[in-house]
Design an enzyme around this catalytic site. Structure first.
Site, PDB file in Angstrom:
ATOM      1  N   LEU A  14      16.286 -77.821  -9.591  1.00 17.37           N
ATOM      2  CA  LEU A  14      17.607 -77.808  -8.957  1.00 17.37           C
ATOM      3  C   LEU A  14      18.684 -77.347  -9.925  1.00 17.37           C
ATOM      4  CD1 LEU A  14      17.692 -81.007  -6.700  1.00 17.37           C
ATOM      5  CD2 LEU A  14      16.625 -78.789  -6.318  1.00 17.37           C
ATOM      6  N   ASP A  50      18.128 -85.951 -25.249  1.00 16.10           N
ATOM      7  CA  ASP A  50      17.267 -86.886 -24.532  1.00 16.10           C
ATOM      8  C   ASP A  50      18.153 -88.002 -23.994  1.00 16.10           C
ATOM      9  OD1 ASP A  50      15.490 -88.792 -23.641  1.00 16.10           O
ATOM     10  OD2 ASP A  50      14.145 -88.612 -25.361  1.00 16.10           O
ATOM     11  N   LEU A  51      18.169 -88.156 -22.688  1.00 14.06           N
ATOM     12  CA  LEU A  51      19.046 -89.149 -22.063  1.00 14.06           C
ATOM     13  C   LEU A  51      18.730 -90.570 -22.538  1.00 14.06           C
ATOM     14  CD1 LEU A  51      18.858 -87.614 -18.501  1.00 14.06           C
ATOM     15  CD2 LEU A  51      20.957 -87.811 -19.857  1.00 14.06           C
ATOM     16  N   GLY A  72      16.313 -86.322 -15.355  1.00 10.66           N
ATOM     17  CA  GLY A  72      15.516 -87.528 -15.194  1.00 10.66           C
ATOM     18  C   GLY A  72      14.120 -87.227 -14.703  1.00 10.66           C
ATOM     19  N   ASN A 111      16.440 -89.749  -1.419  1.00  8.46           N
ATOM     20  CA  ASN A 111      16.074 -90.397  -0.145  1.00  8.46           C
ATOM     21  C   ASN A 111      15.019 -91.482  -0.372  1.00  8.46           C
ATOM     22  OD1 ASN A 111      13.192 -89.289   0.902  1.00  8.46           O
ATOM     23  ND2 ASN A 111      14.193 -87.720  -0.322  1.00  8.46           N
ATOM     24  N   HIS A 112      14.354 -91.478  -1.544  1.00  2.00           N
ATOM     25  CA  HIS A 112      13.315 -92.486  -1.789  1.00  2.00           C
ATOM     26  C   HIS A 112      13.897 -93.879  -2.059  1.00  2.00           C
ATOM     27  CE1 HIS A 112      10.003 -89.705  -1.400  1.00  2.00           C
ATOM     28  NE2 HIS A 112      10.777 -88.827  -2.003  1.00  2.00           N
ATOM     29  N   TYR A 135      10.078 -94.833  -8.744  1.00  8.86           N
ATOM     30  CA  TYR A 135      11.114 -93.794  -8.769  1.00  8.86           C
ATOM     31  C   TYR A 135      12.290 -94.182  -7.866  1.00  8.86           C
ATOM     32  CZ  TYR A 135      13.158 -89.234  -7.455  1.00  8.86           C
ATOM     33  OH  TYR A 135      14.010 -88.193  -7.177  1.00  8.86           O
ATOM     34  N   ARG A 173       7.574 -83.400   7.767  1.00  8.36           N
ATOM     35  CA  ARG A 173       8.579 -84.357   7.287  1.00  8.36           C
ATOM     36  C   ARG A 173       9.893 -83.658   6.932  1.00  8.36           C
ATOM     37  NH1 ARG A 173       9.669 -85.721   1.943  1.00  8.36           N
ATOM     38  NH2 ARG A 173      10.807 -87.687   1.674  1.00  8.36           N
TER      39      ARG A 173
HETATM   40  P1  NAI Z   1      13.025 -81.488 -12.176  1.00  5.66           P
HETATM   41  O1  NAI Z   1      11.969 -82.430 -12.619  1.00  5.66           O
HETATM   42  O2  NAI Z   1      12.660 -80.074 -11.939  1.00  5.66           O
HETATM   43  O3  NAI Z   1      14.246 -81.514 -13.216  1.00  5.66           O
HETATM   44  C1  NAI Z   1      14.644 -82.687 -13.871  1.00  5.66           C
HETATM   45  C2  NAI Z   1      15.049 -82.295 -15.279  1.00  5.66           C
HETATM   46  O4  NAI Z   1      15.392 -83.499 -15.975  1.00  5.66           O
HETATM   47  C3  NAI Z   1      13.914 -81.614 -16.049  1.00  5.66           C
HETATM   48  O5  NAI Z   1      14.297 -80.344 -16.502  1.00  5.66           O
HETATM   49  C4  NAI Z   1      13.621 -82.571 -17.183  1.00  5.66           C
HETATM   50  O6  NAI Z   1      13.297 -81.935 -18.405  1.00  5.66           O
HETATM   51  C5  NAI Z   1      14.924 -83.358 -17.293  1.00  5.66           C
HETATM   52  N1  NAI Z   1      14.678 -84.643 -17.930  1.00  5.66           N
HETATM   53  C6  NAI Z   1      13.659 -85.507 -17.715  1.00  5.66           C
HETATM   54  N2  NAI Z   1      13.717 -86.538 -18.551  1.00  5.66           N
HETATM   55  C7  NAI Z   1      14.794 -86.336 -19.337  1.00  5.66           C
HETATM   56  C8  NAI Z   1      15.365 -87.027 -20.415  1.00  5.66           C
HETATM   57  N3  NAI Z   1      14.840 -88.176 -20.874  1.00  5.66           N
HETATM   58  N4  NAI Z   1      16.473 -86.519 -20.995  1.00  5.66           N
HETATM   59  C9  NAI Z   1      17.006 -85.354 -20.564  1.00  5.66           C
HETATM   60  N5  NAI Z   1      16.515 -84.642 -19.545  1.00  5.66           N
HETATM   61  C10 NAI Z   1      15.414 -85.127 -18.942  1.00  5.66           C
HETATM   62  O7  NAI Z   1      13.690 -82.134 -10.884  1.00  5.66           O
HETATM   63  P2  NAI Z   1      14.561 -81.425  -9.763  1.00  5.66           P
HETATM   64  O8  NAI Z   1      13.700 -81.202  -8.584  1.00  5.66           O
HETATM   65  O9  NAI Z   1      15.328 -80.313 -10.334  1.00  5.66           O
HETATM   66  O10 NAI Z   1      15.573 -82.610  -9.388  1.00  5.66           O
HETATM   67  C11 NAI Z   1      16.781 -82.789 -10.080  1.00  5.66           C
HETATM   68  C12 NAI Z   1      17.306 -84.194  -9.790  1.00  5.66           C
HETATM   69  O11 NAI Z   1      17.484 -84.361  -8.391  1.00  5.66           O
HETATM   70  C13 NAI Z   1      16.358 -85.293 -10.239  1.00  5.66           C
HETATM   71  O12 NAI Z   1      17.122 -86.374 -10.751  1.00  5.66           O
HETATM   72  C14 NAI Z   1      15.661 -85.718  -8.971  1.00  5.66           C
HETATM   73  O13 NAI Z   1      15.266 -87.070  -9.033  1.00  5.66           O
HETATM   74  C15 NAI Z   1      16.743 -85.483  -7.936  1.00  5.66           C
HETATM   75  N6  NAI Z   1      16.226 -85.168  -6.611  1.00  5.66           N
HETATM   76  C16 NAI Z   1      15.586 -83.978  -6.369  1.00  5.66           C
HETATM   77  C17 NAI Z   1      15.132 -83.665  -5.103  1.00  5.66           C
HETATM   78  C18 NAI Z   1      14.479 -82.344  -4.805  1.00  5.66           C
HETATM   79  O14 NAI Z   1      14.261 -82.054  -3.622  1.00  5.66           O
HETATM   80  N7  NAI Z   1      14.182 -81.526  -5.798  1.00  5.66           N
HETATM   81  C19 NAI Z   1      15.273 -84.624  -4.010  1.00  5.66           C
HETATM   82  C20 NAI Z   1      15.923 -85.853  -4.363  1.00  5.66           C
HETATM   83  C21 NAI Z   1      16.409 -86.091  -5.620  1.00  5.66           C
HETATM   84  C1  15L Z   2      12.667 -86.434  -4.427  1.00  9.40           C
HETATM   85  O1  15L Z   2      13.394 -87.357  -4.777  1.00  9.40           O
HETATM   86  C2  15L Z   2      11.948 -85.595  -5.422  1.00  9.40           C
HETATM   87  O2  15L Z   2      12.716 -85.402  -6.590  1.00  9.40           O
HETATM   88  C3  15L Z   2      11.512 -84.254  -4.878  1.00  9.40           C
HETATM   89  O3  15L Z   2      10.541 -83.722  -5.757  1.00  9.40           O
HETATM   90  C4  15L Z   2      10.966 -84.338  -3.454  1.00  9.40           C
HETATM   91  O4  15L Z   2       9.734 -84.946  -3.479  1.00  9.40           O
HETATM   92  C5  15L Z   2      11.936 -85.085  -2.562  1.00  9.40           C
HETATM   93  O5  15L Z   2      12.381 -86.313  -3.110  1.00  9.40           O
HETATM   94  C6  15L Z   2      11.376 -85.397  -1.153  1.00  9.40           C
HETATM   95  O6  15L Z   2      11.461 -86.539  -0.720  1.00  9.40           O
HETATM   96  O7  15L Z   2      10.878 -84.476  -0.513  1.00  9.40           O
END
Ligand code: NAI
Ligand code: 15L
Length: 269
Positions: A14, A50-51, A72, A111-112, A135, A173
């Site tokens: 994202l 690193d967060l 995260g 949404n989880h 999560y 879904r």
């Molecule tokens: P992703 O896994 O591709 O990106 C998350 C990024 O956070 C990664 O680049 C990773 O290196 C970084 N990260 C992980 N641990 C870290 C740490 N300790 N310190 C610094 N950076 C760290 O996930 P995505 O799909 O891009 O999602 C982004 C955010 O949106 C996440 O928080 C995810 O939980 C949330 N989200 C995403 C959804 C989706 O449909 N992709 C749906 C709902 C929530």
């Molecule tokens: C999330 O929270 C995840 O980050 C993403 O990878 C998807 O699985 C999404 O929810 C989902 O519910 O489809």
């Protein structure tokens, strides 16, 4: 226009998609992630952090006016890495925001947080949380922390319970949960710029007629008007679904309900 905006998780799926839109919403966009993913995606001029490292996060927030927090652990998994990235990481972020005086955070919740509601139920952000795993609990912790830091320290947060952000809906879904990347950018920018949001929880999806969530009140406060819908994809993905009657098919969290418990989980054996 915002001056300095920090995007965490900038090397993630994202983050890489959102960065161009965010660049147009501020004067200076700072990108941060772990060093490995930044290098893997060739993201230059970024701020590795690193967060889970509180001192590093405090340093990261120097001169920052607003944060889009995507960084995260982003899927269901064992508790320990989720603890470090999502729980300790969130605490570090809010503590640094308090000490640095950052007024607003847009937090990528999920949404989880409510994944154990049935797919036959319609819910609103005011309904009790029903997380579907480690999560989802970590995102609920983030929402709780955001509420605390608003009530006690005045930091505004929009918690976006994002659905499924992919170029197109992958399965049945997602006819309820999908948010197009373009709508996600609209939603995040609305959350950054809407006046006086205080502490607000909003589900993040496109204008899907099959969605399970009462979205309008929060969307009205943000001024978010989705332009896309999952419905045109219905015929293509209708048959892509878990076994009928399984938790993954019945509950809103979908396949996350089929993951765990884990070896590091005190509930496991
Ligand atoms: P992703 O896994 O591709 O990106 C998350 C990024 O956070 C990664 O680049 C990773 O290196 C970084 N990260 C992980 N641990 C870290 C740490 N300790 N310190 C610094 N950076 C760290 O996930 P995505 O799909 O891009 O999602 C982004 C955010 O949106 C996440 O928080 C995810 O939980 C949330 N989200 C995403 C959804 C989706 O449909 N992709 C749906 C709902 C929530
Ligand atoms: C999330 O929270 C995840 O980050 C993403 O990878 C998807 O699985 C999404 O929810 C989902 O519910 O489809």
């Amino acid at each position: 226009m915002l001056d300095t905006l920090l995007l965490t998780g900038a090397a993630g799926t994202l983050g890489r998609g959102l960065a161009p839109a965010l660049r147009g919403a501020c004067r200076r966009l700072l990108l941060s992630d772990l060093p490995g993913p930044l290098a893997a995606h060739g993201i230059a001029d970024a701020l590795p952090c690193d967060l889970a490292d509180g001192a590093a996060v405090h340093q990261l927030l120097d001169g920052v006016d607003a944060i889009v927090h995507l960084g995260g652990y982003s899927v269901e998994g064992p508790f320990e890495p989720i603890l470090q990235a999502n729980i300790r990481g969130l605490f570090n972020l809010y503590e640094a925001a308090r000490r640095r005086g950052v007024p607003r955070i847009v937090f990528a919740s999920s949404n989880h947080v409510t994944g154990c509601y049935g797919q036959d139920e319609r819910i609103s952000p005011l309904d009790p949380a029903r997380p579907d795993g480690n999560y989802g609990v970590s995102k609920l912790f983030g929402e709780g922390l955001a509420s605390l830091y608003h009530d006690r320290y005045g930091i505004e947060t929009v918690c976006l319970r994002i659905g499924t952000c992919l170029p197109t809906p992958p399965d049945r879904r997602a006819l309820a949960t999908w948010i197009s990347p373009a709508d996600l950018a609209r939603l995040v920018i609305a959350a950054l710029t809407a006046p006086a949001v205080g502490f607000l929880v909003a589900y993040g999806c496109s204008d899907n007629p099959r969605r399970w969530w009462d979205t309008q009140a929060a969307w009205d406060r943000l001024g978010y008007v989705p332009q896309d819908s999952a419905e045109p994809f219905a015929a293509a993905v209708q048959a892509i679904a878990p076994a009928a009657g399984s938790p993954s098919a019945r509950l809103q969290g979908g396949t996350f309900l089929a993951i765990g418990p884990f070896d590091d989980d005190p509930r496991g054996t």
